[in-house]
Design a protein around this motif. Structure first.
Motif, PDB file in Angstrom:
ATOM      1  N   ALA A   1       4.464 -13.243  -4.302  1.00 12.36           N
ATOM      2  CA  ALA A   1       3.510 -12.357  -4.965  1.00 12.36           C
ATOM      3  C   ALA A   1       3.906 -10.892  -4.822  1.00 12.36           C
ATOM      4  CB  ALA A   1       2.111 -12.579  -4.396  1.00 12.36           C
ATOM      5  N   ALA A   2       4.460 -10.532  -3.656  1.00 12.00           N
ATOM      6  CA  ALA A   2       4.707  -9.114  -3.368  1.00 12.00           C
ATOM      7  C   ALA A   2       5.860  -8.537  -4.180  1.00 12.00           C
ATOM      8  CB  ALA A   2       4.978  -8.917  -1.882  1.00 12.00           C
ATOM      9  N   ILE A   3       6.932  -9.297  -4.371  1.00 14.87           N
ATOM     10  CA  ILE A   3       8.105  -8.722  -5.033  1.00 14.87           C
ATOM     11  C   ILE A   3       7.801  -8.288  -6.466  1.00 14.87           C
ATOM     12  CG2 ILE A   3      10.444  -9.212  -5.872  1.00 14.87           C
ATOM     13  CD1 ILE A   3      10.960 -10.691  -3.244  1.00 14.87           C
ATOM     14  N   PRO A   4       7.208  -9.130  -7.321  1.00 12.71           N
ATOM     15  CA  PRO A   4       6.880  -8.634  -8.664  1.00 12.71           C
ATOM     16  C   PRO A   4       5.900  -7.461  -8.640  1.00 12.71           C
ATOM     17  CG  PRO A   4       6.788 -11.031  -8.601  1.00 12.71           C
ATOM     18  CD  PRO A   4       6.905 -10.564  -7.184  1.00 12.71           C
ATOM     19  N   ASP A   5       4.884  -7.527  -7.773  1.00 11.71           N
ATOM     20  CA  ASP A   5       3.922  -6.430  -7.720  1.00 11.71           C
ATOM     21  C   ASP A   5       4.585  -5.145  -7.236  1.00 11.71           C
ATOM     22  OD1 ASP A   5       1.975  -8.061  -8.695  1.00 11.71           O
ATOM     23  OD2 ASP A   5       0.679  -7.985  -6.945  1.00 11.71           O
ATOM     24  N   PHE A   6       5.452  -5.262  -6.253  1.00 13.01           N
ATOM     25  CA  PHE A   6       6.185  -4.100  -5.764  1.00 13.01           C
ATOM     26  C   PHE A   6       7.011  -3.472  -6.880  1.00 13.01           C
ATOM     27  CE2 PHE A   6      10.072  -2.320  -3.799  1.00 13.01           C
ATOM     28  CZ  PHE A   6       9.489  -1.329  -3.020  1.00 13.01           C
ATOM     29  N   LEU A   7       7.726  -4.297  -7.618  1.00 17.26           N
ATOM     30  CA  LEU A   7       8.578  -3.789  -8.690  1.00 17.26           C
ATOM     31  C   LEU A   7       7.769  -3.204  -9.845  1.00 17.26           C
ATOM     32  CD1 LEU A   7      11.367  -6.529  -8.749  1.00 17.26           C
ATOM     33  CD2 LEU A   7      11.551  -4.174  -7.896  1.00 17.26           C
ATOM     34  N   SER A   8       6.500  -3.589  -9.950  1.00 14.49           N
ATOM     35  CA  SER A   8       5.637  -2.996 -10.975  1.00 14.49           C
ATOM     36  C   SER A   8       5.054  -1.668 -10.516  1.00 14.49           C
ATOM     37  CB  SER A   8       4.506  -3.959 -11.351  1.00 14.49           C
ATOM     38  OG  SER A   8       3.545  -4.037 -10.314  1.00 14.49           O
ATOM     39  N   MET A   9       5.084  -1.404  -9.210  1.00 13.32           N
ATOM     40  CA  MET A   9       4.519  -0.167  -8.663  1.00 13.32           C
ATOM     41  C   MET A   9       5.529   0.972  -8.623  1.00 13.32           C
ATOM     42  SD  MET A   9       2.445  -1.621  -5.356  1.00 13.32           S
ATOM     43  CE  MET A   9       1.163  -2.867  -5.505  1.00 13.32           C
ATOM     44  N   VAL A  10       6.769   0.659  -8.306  1.00 10.96           N
ATOM     45  CA  VAL A  10       7.747   1.712  -8.034  1.00 10.96           C
ATOM     46  C   VAL A  10       8.994   1.538  -8.903  1.00 10.96           C
ATOM     47  CG1 VAL A  10       6.959   1.948  -5.651  1.00 10.96           C
ATOM     48  CG2 VAL A  10       8.868   0.443  -6.153  1.00 10.96           C
ATOM     49  N   GLU A  11       9.669   2.654  -9.111  1.00 11.73           N
ATOM     50  CA  GLU A  11      10.955   2.648  -9.796  1.00 11.73           C
ATOM     51  C   GLU A  11      12.043   2.450  -8.753  1.00 11.73           C
ATOM     52  OE1 GLU A  11      11.968   2.848 -12.981  1.00 11.73           O
ATOM     53  OE2 GLU A  11       9.908   2.839 -13.730  1.00 11.73           O
ATOM     54  N   CYS A  12      12.691   1.309  -8.804  1.00 15.12           N
ATOM     55  CA  CYS A  12      13.796   1.036  -7.891  1.00 15.12           C
ATOM     56  C   CYS A  12      15.116   1.386  -8.565  1.00 15.12           C
ATOM     57  CB  CYS A  12      13.800  -0.434  -7.489  1.00 15.12           C
ATOM     58  SG  CYS A  12      12.466  -0.886  -6.360  1.00 15.12           S
ATOM     59  N   THR A  13      16.129   1.644  -7.753  1.00 17.07           N
ATOM     60  CA  THR A  13      17.466   1.788  -8.314  1.00 17.07           C
ATOM     61  C   THR A  13      17.900   0.429  -8.850  1.00 17.07           C
ATOM     62  OG1 THR A  13      18.632   1.211  -6.284  1.00 17.07           O
ATOM     63  CG2 THR A  13      17.981   3.542  -6.558  1.00 17.07           C
TER      64      THR A  13
ATOM     65  N   ILE B   1       5.298 -16.444  -9.534  1.00 19.36           N
ATOM     66  CA  ILE B   1       6.235 -16.970 -10.523  1.00 19.36           C
ATOM     67  C   ILE B   1       5.834 -16.525 -11.923  1.00 19.36           C
ATOM     68  CG2 ILE B   1       7.099 -19.084 -11.604  1.00 19.36           C
ATOM     69  CD1 ILE B   1       6.821 -20.416  -8.798  1.00 19.36           C
ATOM     70  N   MET B   2       4.539 -16.629 -12.229  1.00 18.81           N
ATOM     71  CA  MET B   2       4.077 -16.254 -13.569  1.00 18.81           C
ATOM     72  C   MET B   2       4.255 -14.763 -13.820  1.00 18.81           C
ATOM     73  SD  MET B   2       0.688 -17.812 -15.379  1.00 18.81           S
ATOM     74  CE  MET B   2       1.393 -19.465 -15.461  1.00 18.81           C
ATOM     75  N   ARG B   3       3.981 -13.946 -12.799  1.00 25.24           N
ATOM     76  CA  ARG B   3       4.200 -12.503 -12.913  1.00 25.24           C
ATOM     77  C   ARG B   3       5.673 -12.196 -13.140  1.00 25.24           C
ATOM     78  NH1 ARG B   3       2.091  -7.771 -13.446  1.00 25.24           N
ATOM     79  NH2 ARG B   3       2.503  -6.826 -11.428  1.00 25.24           N
TER      80      ARG B   3
ATOM     81  N   PHE C   1       0.838  -1.210   0.000  1.00 25.36           N
ATOM     82  CA  PHE C   1       0.000   0.000   0.000  1.00 25.36           C
ATOM     83  C   PHE C   1       0.867   1.252   0.000  1.00 25.36           C
ATOM     84  CE2 PHE C   1      -1.712   3.313   2.894  1.00 25.36           C
ATOM     85  CZ  PHE C   1      -2.631   3.877   2.017  1.00 25.36           C
ATOM     86  N   LEU C   2       1.870   1.287   0.866  1.00 23.18           N
ATOM     87  CA  LEU C   2       2.749   2.452   0.929  1.00 23.18           C
ATOM     88  C   LEU C   2       3.463   2.661  -0.404  1.00 23.18           C
ATOM     89  CD1 LEU C   2       3.736   4.672   2.866  1.00 23.18           C
ATOM     90  CD2 LEU C   2       5.670   3.175   3.430  1.00 23.18           C
ATOM     91  N   ALA C   3       3.879   1.566  -1.030  1.00 24.97           N
ATOM     92  CA  ALA C   3       4.546   1.656  -2.331  1.00 24.97           C
ATOM     93  C   ALA C   3       3.599   2.237  -3.383  1.00 24.97           C
ATOM     94  CB  ALA C   3       5.038   0.284  -2.769  1.00 24.97           C
ATOM     95  N   ASN C   4       2.353   1.776  -3.378  1.00 26.53           N
ATOM     96  CA  ASN C   4       1.411   2.282  -4.367  1.00 26.53           C
ATOM     97  C   ASN C   4       1.098   3.750  -4.140  1.00 26.53           C
ATOM     98  OD1 ASN C   4      -0.056   1.533  -6.748  1.00 26.53           O
ATOM     99  ND2 ASN C   4      -1.943   1.760  -5.581  1.00 26.53           N
ATOM    100  N   MET C   5       1.032   4.157  -2.881  1.00 34.02           N
ATOM    101  CA  MET C   5       0.810   5.575  -2.598  1.00 34.02           C
ATOM    102  C   MET C   5       2.009   6.412  -3.011  1.00 34.02           C
ATOM    103  SD  MET C   5      -2.244   6.138  -1.590  1.00 34.02           S
ATOM    104  CE  MET C   5      -2.155   7.764  -0.825  1.00 34.02           C
ATOM    105  N   SER C   6       3.193   5.836  -2.936  1.00 35.62           N
ATOM    106  CA  SER C   6       4.374   6.581  -3.416  1.00 35.62           C
ATOM    107  C   SER C   6       4.265   6.834  -4.912  1.00 35.62           C
ATOM    108  CB  SER C   6       5.658   5.811  -3.094  1.00 35.62           C
ATOM    109  OG  SER C   6       5.920   4.770  -4.023  1.00 35.62           O
ATOM    110  N   ARG C   7       3.715   5.865  -5.638  1.00 35.27           N
ATOM    111  CA  ARG C   7       3.525   6.033  -7.086  1.00 35.27           C
ATOM    112  C   ARG C   7       2.445   7.066  -7.378  1.00 35.27           C
ATOM    113  NH1 ARG C   7      -0.208   4.590 -10.475  1.00 35.27           N
ATOM    114  NH2 ARG C   7      -1.317   3.325  -8.929  1.00 35.27           N
ATOM    115  N   ILE C   8       1.301   6.931  -6.686  1.00 35.58           N
ATOM    116  CA  ILE C   8       0.167   7.819  -6.940  1.00 35.58           C
ATOM    117  C   ILE C   8       0.516   9.266  -6.592  1.00 35.58           C
ATOM    118  CG2 ILE C   8      -2.187   8.400  -6.215  1.00 35.58           C
ATOM    119  CD1 ILE C   8      -2.640   5.362  -5.799  1.00 35.58           C
TER     120      ILE C   8
END
Length: 367
Positions: A225-237, A288-290, A163-170
């Motif tokens: 599940a969280a790692i791919p979704d997290f990486l799709s939400m935010v720009e990481c270094t 895994i599929m993500r 949630f915090l990651a998605n709010m950082s994007r929004i």
């Protein structure tokens, strides 16, 4: 995709969607009784009744379903839920009550609903400024009925940090993004097993151990599940991204060693005497599929994600309810056998993880 399998998935999807509201608003008698035993006032219990992590994960899966289909009746189900709960009043803030805000943030962004976004902004600020912390600044796994002082749990990353990651994007808020990255790093330090790459359910700074040392299935699936979704939400270094991908790859390499011939995984990943469990299996297969679709891990891993498809379809009954789902699971503090005693019960997160998995199958097609 094979026509027969595609038709079966489509039928199961329709059943899952139809049954979603029933499962979403099903009374959790055990949870409510536990709250009463702690002398929580009935008026306050009403606020927690349908606003917990179980609903949060379910709503996230349902949001993804709407985002894929763009069928407005599914969006209506989401907005009706949030409007209803805002009238009831929101419960106290903790790891688990943050979970419904992840799908709410998407709905707020999509619809432009200012009331929804105001709630999301308030809770994101609370996370940053007031969330209870462990040593080294990790989010303490405080829940609606337990303080869990100085404890890190793997659930926290999915229930709160996404949630915090998605709010950082929004909100284009880099402080939120950095905090979310830090929480992944802090939790990985104490929960990711260096020998296997699997994740322990929890860590206590009080006793400096991983409790019973269990590689709990659904707890691990939150990470997959969280790692791919997290990486799709935010720009990481590049370094942050590389670190998270390696965490995921190590975990998946271990997971495939314990996968049953029918594709399922056990509720204790490395203990074949524990029961096979649908929600963890769907979470693993989804993650895994993500990860394959995002080119985080090689294409060859797709076969492990496709393997449980037939078993999961069989576990969705004619009423659209996912079977073989373990009930909400507190920490096994001293004994791994504790996890084997968790009852099987239809839950919203079981529905959601099945939806997430089947969506990825549809998007990617069967190879």
């Amino acid at each position: 995709m094979q026509k027969q399998i595609a038709e079966s998935i489509e039928q199961k999807f329709a059943l899952l969607a139809e049954s979603f509201q029933k499962v979403l608003y099903e009374d959790d008698v055990t949870f409510i009784e536990n709250m009463r035993k702690k002398n929580v006032p009935e008026q306050e219990i009403k606020k927690y009744e349908f606003w917990e992590w179980t609903q949060g994960v379910g709503l996230y899966g349902f949001w993804k379903y709407f985002d894929f289909t763009h069928n407005t009746k599914y969006l209506d189900i989401l907005t009706e839920y949030y409007d209803r709960q805002l009238k009831v009043g929101l419960p106290g803030k903790n790891v688990n009550t943050v979970a419904p805000l992840l799908p709410m943030s998407y709905v707020a962004e999509y619809t432009g609903n200012a009331a929804y976004m105001a709630v999301c902004e308030e809770w994101a600020e609370w996370i940053m400024k007031s969330f209870p912390r462990t040593l080294e600044g990790g989010f303490q796994h405080i829940t609606s009925d337990s303080v869990n002082e100085q404890e890190l749990w793997d659930d926290t990353l999915f229930m709160t940090v996404l949630f915090l990651a998605n709010m950082s994007r929004i909100k284009k808020n880099d402080a939120y993004r950095q905090e979310a990255v830090y929480q992944f790093l802090a939790h990985a330090k104490y929960l990711a097993d260096g020998r296997t790459g699997l994740w322990y359910h929890g860590w206590t700074f009080k006793d400096m151990n991983n409790f019973a040392g269990a590689f709990w299935g659904r707890g691990n699936c939150w990470i997959t599940a969280a790692i791919p979704d997290f990486l799709s939400m935010v720009e990481c270094t590049p370094a942050e991204r590389r670190y998270l991908v390696q965490l995921l790859l190590r975990q998946v390499d271990s997971l495939v060693k314990y996968q049953e011939p029918n594709g399922m995984w056990h509720t204790l990943i490395d203990d074949p005497s524990s029961y096979v469990e649908s929600s963890a299996t769907c979470g693993f297969a989804y993650g895994i599929m993500r990860a394959v679709a995002m080119h985080l891990i090689p294409e060859s891993y797709r076969t492990y994600a496709e393997k449980p498809l037939a078993a999961i379809l069989r576990n969705i009954d004619d009423a659209g309810v996912v079977q073989q789902v373990s009930y909400g699971t507190p920490m096994g503090r001293t004994d791994k056998d504790f996890y084997k005693q968790i009852p099987i019960k239809a839950m919203p997160y079981g529905q959601a993880l099945a939806i997430l998995y089947l969506l990825e199958v549809i998007k990617g097609g069967l190879k």
